[in-house]
Design an enzyme around this catalytic site. Structure first.
Site, PDB file in Angstrom:
ATOM      1  N   SER A   1       4.477   2.306   8.115  1.00 52.74           N
ATOM      2  CA  SER A   1       4.232   1.153   7.245  1.00 52.74           C
ATOM      3  C   SER A   1       5.477   0.819   6.429  1.00 52.74           C
ATOM      4  CB  SER A   1       3.069   1.441   6.302  1.00 52.74           C
ATOM      5  OG  SER A   1       1.866   1.574   7.008  1.00 52.74           O
TER       6      SER A   1
ATOM      7  N   ASP B   1       0.293  -7.536   1.288  1.00 51.20           N
ATOM      8  CA  ASP B   1       0.713  -6.156   1.531  1.00 51.20           C
ATOM      9  C   ASP B   1       2.232  -6.050   1.633  1.00 51.20           C
ATOM     10  OD1 ASP B   1       0.321  -3.446   1.808  1.00 51.20           O
ATOM     11  OD2 ASP B   1       0.042  -3.509   3.984  1.00 51.20           O
TER      12      ASP B   1
ATOM     13  N   HIS C   1       0.812  -1.215   0.000  1.00 50.37           N
ATOM     14  CA  HIS C   1       0.000   0.000   0.000  1.00 50.37           C
ATOM     15  C   HIS C   1       0.848   1.269   0.000  1.00 50.37           C
ATOM     16  CE1 HIS C   1       0.444  -0.265   4.513  1.00 50.37           C
ATOM     17  NE2 HIS C   1       0.481   1.038   4.395  1.00 50.37           N
TER      18      HIS C   1
END
Length: 460
Positions: free
Chosen positions: A208, A132, A102
């Protein structure tokens, strides 16, 4: 401590970790806290700035409560630049970097900034939305600092850990905590195939793709998401285990641009307390096999519907997510020991890990301009298609892979199965293509969507 030799990124990670935990020997060492460890590990964690150009349709009815819904999808497409900010971890001295899908998965312009403020452009080698994860390669990189993998199967709840990343774009930040839980399935992203390490180390937007390391500086996971009501950290963060990341790196180095998962060719469900009693088990646990495809590698190894799978390669499996994770970590081509219960007896079988066979041919067709629904991509259903879209194992016929612009407007979606077109039963893509070309003033479709049958009628 970061070692200067790139380890082999294979299932050999399953060996026990040789690093020893060092206990502080003096007040001076205690007062330094994690500072020496951070100095060693931080240079291998990078900031990532990514850009993606998307086409956005501007409708003249935007904001209108009625017409905005009625004319959704209409309007002139206009390009718009979307920026994303995240973190990444260097895994080799030649510039292999892991981050989240993402953050960079769909980006066309990726810039990576190291701890010493040097910058590199990067390209995506392999990306997978389901897990992911994305593997990048820094251009013209050499001699970079990097982190080593630790066998994430040896991580214990209560271990001290640190999260390193770039939260909210403020710059590289280090937070500490413990491992709060293991084998968390589906709670982080809503994806039933997720499988995570849980930590209370503060993780915020921008973290992230950053590193979750142990007190020896080894990478145990890639921070991916949090549970939050406010948008900030509530002490419940999730990291993708290092063993799965290692398989991504292996496949990226082998030249794959999509992650190849081993195919089970079966469906199953977790054994709860009520089911355990009915199966004659003394406790809940494992996965009871409910259906199997005729070419399932588990069926070939002797597993049958009604068997309870309790472990893969010595690791317990209690949910489908755990089983998919264990198969992915084992890697393609490996032989996995599968423990099953049948009539109270424990049986161990060897199952070959491989991708779903793409036979018979999916014979993919994109409908042409003379078709009633031009630009629609359809394929024959085979084991590979079943695995890619998570379809029922008994399903046959023709599936829509991409409805195209017109098909989407008509309400057709990816994964829909074309059963009947204008009264003609559809068995192959050639049947569907001909029926759509022969359609005249009206078109009637019978579509299977999940467990439902939907009838669509259109005037051409």
């Amino acid at each position: 401590m970061i070692r200067a030799v790139l380890i082999s990124l294979t299932l050999g990670l399953a060996s026990t970790v040789s690093a020893e935990t060092k206990v502080p020997q003096s007040q001076a060492e205690i007062s330094m806290g994690f500072a020496p460890l951070v100095k060693e590990a931080a240079p291998a964690v990078v900031n990532i700035f990514a850009k993606q150009i998307v086409q956005v349709r501007q409708s003249p009815f935007t904001g209108d409560p009625f017409f905005d819904q009625l004319f959704r999808g209409f309007g002139t497409p206009q390009p718009r630049v979307e920026n994303s900010l995240g973190s990444g971890v260097i895994l080799s001295e030649d510039g292999i970097v892991v981050s989240n899908y993402h953050v960079v998965g769909m980006s066309t312009d990726i810039r990576v900034q190291l701890n010493d403020r040097s910058e590199y452009t990067a390209e995506v080698l392999l990306a997978d939305e389901e897990s992911d994860l994305a593997i990048l390669k820094l251009k013209d990189a050499e001699g970079l600092p990097f982190l080593q993998f630790r066998d994430s199967d040896n991580v214990d709840v209560g271990e001290l850990v640190m999260a390193i990343g770039n939260p909210f774009g403020v710059g590289q930040t280090v937070t500490s905590g413990i491992v709060s839980g293991l084998a968390r399935s589906g709670v982080a992203t809503g994806n039933a195939r997720g499988y995570f390490i849980q930590t209370d180390a503060a993780i915020n937007p921008g973290n992230s793709g950053g590193a979750l390391i142990d007190i020896n500086g080894d990478l145990i996971g890639i921070n991916t998401s949090i549970l939050t009501r406010s948008g900030g950290s509530n002490g419940i963060g999730f990291a993708i285990p290092a063993n799965l990341v290692a398989q991504f790196v292996d496949q990226a180095r082998e030249g794959f641009d999509d992650f190849q998962r081993p195919w089970a060719g079966m469906f199953g469900q977790p054994v709860d307390a009520d089911m355990a009693e009915g199966l004659g088990l003394d406790r809940a646990g494992g996965i009871v096999v409910s259906a199997m495809h005729e070419v399932s590698p588990f069926l070939a190894a002797g597993v049958e519907a009604g068997d309870v799978i309790v472990a893969l390669d010595g690791q317990p499996v209690n949910t489908p997510a755990e089983m998919i994770f264990r198969m992915s970590v084992a890697g393609l081509g490996s032989d996995v020991a599968v423990e099953t219960l049948r009539d109270g007896d424990v049986v161990t079988r060897s199952v070959k890990m491989d991708v779903a066979p793409d036979v018979p041919s999916r014979d993919t067709i994109e409908t042409g301009r003379k078709s009633a629904i031009p630009g629609m991509v359809i394929s024959n259903i085979n084991p590979a298609v079943l695995g890619e879209y998570g379809l029922p194992l008994s399903l046959e016929g023709v599936m829509v892979e991409n409805p195209g612009e017109i098909g989407a407007r008509l309400g057709i979606g990816p994964g829909d199965v074309l059963r009947v077109i204008d009264g003609t039963e559809i068995l192959t893509t050639k049947d569907a293509d001909k029926a759509l070309r022969d359609a005249r003033k009206r078109l009637t479709l019978e579509v299977q969507r999940g467990t439902q049958r939907v009838v669509m009628r259109f005037r051409l």
